[in-house]
Design a protein around this motif. Structure first.
Motif, PDB file in Angstrom:
ATOM      1  N   TYR A  95       0.868  -1.281   0.036  1.00 35.15           N
ATOM      2  CA  TYR A  95       0.167  -0.016   0.054  1.00 35.15           C
ATOM      3  C   TYR A  95       0.826   1.397   0.110  1.00 35.15           C
ATOM      4  CZ  TYR A  95      -4.493  -2.149   0.568  1.00 35.15           C
ATOM      5  OH  TYR A  95      -5.873  -2.864   0.451  1.00 35.15           O
ATOM      6  N   GLU A  96       2.092   1.114   0.577  1.00 40.49           N
ATOM      7  CA  GLU A  96       2.845   2.402   0.809  1.00 40.49           C
ATOM      8  C   GLU A  96       3.484   2.823  -0.702  1.00 40.49           C
ATOM      9  OE1 GLU A  96       6.904   4.071   2.948  1.00 40.49           O
ATOM     10  OE2 GLU A  96       6.271   1.923   3.182  1.00 40.49           O
ATOM     11  N   ARG A  97       3.928   1.554  -1.312  1.00 41.83           N
ATOM     12  CA  ARG A  97       4.303   1.633  -2.803  1.00 41.83           C
ATOM     13  C   ARG A  97       3.262   2.331  -3.573  1.00 41.83           C
ATOM     14  NH1 ARG A  97       6.818  -4.082  -3.452  1.00 41.83           N
ATOM     15  NH2 ARG A  97       6.006  -4.000  -5.198  1.00 41.83           N
ATOM     16  N   ILE A  98       2.173   1.822  -3.500  1.00 44.89           N
ATOM     17  CA  ILE A  98       0.766   2.240  -4.136  1.00 44.89           C
ATOM     18  C   ILE A  98       0.790   3.784  -3.993  1.00 44.89           C
ATOM     19  CG2 ILE A  98      -1.731   2.190  -4.698  1.00 44.89           C
ATOM     20  CD1 ILE A  98      -1.332  -0.823  -4.149  1.00 44.89           C
ATOM     21  N   ALA A  99       0.600   4.261  -2.778  1.00 45.39           N
ATOM     22  CA  ALA A  99       0.375   5.517  -2.453  1.00 45.39           C
ATOM     23  C   ALA A  99       1.409   6.405  -2.802  1.00 45.39           C
ATOM     24  CB  ALA A  99       0.527   5.711  -0.907  1.00 45.39           C
ATOM     25  N   LYS A 100       2.728   5.938  -2.935  1.00 51.73           N
ATOM     26  CA  LYS A 100       3.852   6.658  -3.725  1.00 51.73           C
ATOM     27  C   LYS A 100       3.487   6.741  -5.119  1.00 51.73           C
ATOM     28  CE  LYS A 100       7.278   5.976  -0.165  1.00 51.73           C
ATOM     29  NZ  LYS A 100       8.667   5.447   0.301  1.00 51.73           N
ATOM     30  N   LEU A 121       0.915   7.034  -6.792  1.00 50.31           N
ATOM     31  CA  LEU A 121      -0.355   7.939  -6.844  1.00 50.31           C
ATOM     32  C   LEU A 121      -0.033   9.374  -6.232  1.00 50.31           C
ATOM     33  CD1 LEU A 121      -3.154   5.300  -5.811  1.00 50.31           C
ATOM     34  CD2 LEU A 121      -2.787   6.223  -8.096  1.00 50.31           C
ATOM     35  N   LYS A 122       1.066   9.288  -5.710  1.00 51.78           N
ATOM     36  CA  LYS A 122       1.546  10.675  -5.159  1.00 51.78           C
ATOM     37  C   LYS A 122       0.744  11.245  -4.123  1.00 51.78           C
ATOM     38  CE  LYS A 122       4.503  11.840  -8.816  1.00 51.78           C
ATOM     39  NZ  LYS A 122       4.822  12.798 -10.121  1.00 51.78           N
ATOM     40  N   THR A 123       0.322  10.426  -3.001  1.00 52.02           N
ATOM     41  CA  THR A 123      -0.628  10.619  -2.049  1.00 52.02           C
ATOM     42  C   THR A 123      -0.045   9.685  -0.691  1.00 52.02           C
ATOM     43  OG1 THR A 123      -3.098  10.631  -1.250  1.00 52.02           O
ATOM     44  CG2 THR A 123      -2.219   8.573  -2.535  1.00 52.02           C
ATOM     45  N   THR A 124      -0.570   9.933   0.338  1.00 53.89           N
ATOM     46  CA  THR A 124      -0.261   9.281   1.592  1.00 53.89           C
ATOM     47  C   THR A 124      -0.920   7.938   1.583  1.00 53.89           C
ATOM     48  OG1 THR A 124      -1.735  10.439   2.963  1.00 53.89           O
ATOM     49  CG2 THR A 124       0.373  11.498   2.589  1.00 53.89           C
ATOM     50  N   ALA A 125      -0.353   7.166   2.488  1.00 50.81           N
ATOM     51  CA  ALA A 125      -1.012   5.803   2.785  1.00 50.81           C
ATOM     52  C   ALA A 125      -2.188   6.018   3.523  1.00 50.81           C
ATOM     53  CB  ALA A 125      -0.082   4.836   3.337  1.00 50.81           C
ATOM     54  N   ALA A 126      -2.197   7.280   4.560  1.00 46.39           N
ATOM     55  CA  ALA A 126      -3.505   7.369   5.313  1.00 46.39           C
ATOM     56  C   ALA A 126      -4.460   7.788   4.302  1.00 46.39           C
ATOM     57  CB  ALA A 126      -3.329   8.489   6.130  1.00 46.39           C
ATOM     58  N   ASP A 127      -4.256   8.338   3.096  1.00 38.72           N
ATOM     59  CA  ASP A 127      -5.470   9.075   2.389  1.00 38.72           C
ATOM     60  C   ASP A 127      -6.241   7.673   1.710  1.00 38.72           C
ATOM     61  OD1 ASP A 127      -5.213  11.338   2.771  1.00 38.72           O
ATOM     62  OD2 ASP A 127      -3.859  11.860   1.028  1.00 38.72           O
ATOM     63  N   LEU A 128      -5.449   6.474   1.675  1.00 36.19           N
ATOM     64  CA  LEU A 128      -6.099   5.204   0.872  1.00 36.19           C
ATOM     65  C   LEU A 128      -7.152   4.643   1.858  1.00 36.19           C
ATOM     66  CD1 LEU A 128      -2.609   3.595  -0.535  1.00 36.19           C
ATOM     67  CD2 LEU A 128      -4.279   5.475  -1.656  1.00 36.19           C
ATOM     68  N   PHE A 129      -7.111   4.614   3.259  1.00 38.12           N
ATOM     69  CA  PHE A 129      -7.772   4.042   4.213  1.00 38.12           C
ATOM     70  C   PHE A 129      -9.125   4.783   4.606  1.00 38.12           C
ATOM     71  CE2 PHE A 129      -3.363   2.271   4.384  1.00 38.12           C
ATOM     72  CZ  PHE A 129      -3.838   1.050   3.841  1.00 38.12           C
ATOM     73  N   PRO A 130     -10.126   4.148   4.823  1.00 40.75           N
ATOM     74  CA  PRO A 130     -11.534   4.607   5.064  1.00 40.75           C
ATOM     75  C   PRO A 130     -11.759   4.736   6.650  1.00 40.75           C
ATOM     76  CG  PRO A 130     -11.967   2.325   4.265  1.00 40.75           C
ATOM     77  CD  PRO A 130     -10.474   2.453   4.217  1.00 40.75           C
ATOM     78  N   PHE A 131     -10.408   4.552   7.284  1.00 39.84           N
ATOM     79  CA  PHE A 131     -10.692   4.865   8.658  1.00 39.84           C
ATOM     80  C   PHE A 131      -9.614   5.710   9.262  1.00 39.84           C
ATOM     81  CE2 PHE A 131      -8.551   0.797   7.624  1.00 39.84           C
ATOM     82  CZ  PHE A 131      -7.261   0.807   8.237  1.00 39.84           C
TER      83      PHE A 131
END
Length: 72
Positions: free
Chosen positions: A55-60, A62-72
């Motif tokens: 997920y961290e690699r995906i966030a990078k 997408l140029k976002t943070t891992a925290a932005d990916l999760f719904p909690f």
């Protein structure tokens, strides 16, 4: 449906929305995150639960943070 399944699906929807907002294809995100396009597509469909590192690699990618990916 288990709570973990719901979170997986919500996260998958969030990934797709961010990717589309960034005007990227699944293949482009997968390439930037160093994974196969097929595996990334499964993540977006909620069929697999990747590791936090993934997920961290995906966030990078997408140029976002891992925290932005999760719904909690």
């Amino acid at each position: 449906m288990k709570d973990s399944d719901a979170i997986t699906l919500q996260t998958a929807k969030r990934l797709r929305a961010i990717r589309i907002d960034r005007d990227l294809t699944q293949a482009q995100v997968a390439d930037k995150a160093k994974m196969s396009a097929n595996y990334y597509a499964k993540i977006e469909r909620g069929e697999v639960r990747p590791s936090i590192d993934m997920y961290e690699r995906i966030a990078k990618a997408l140029k976002t943070t891992a925290a932005d990916l999760f719904p909690f």
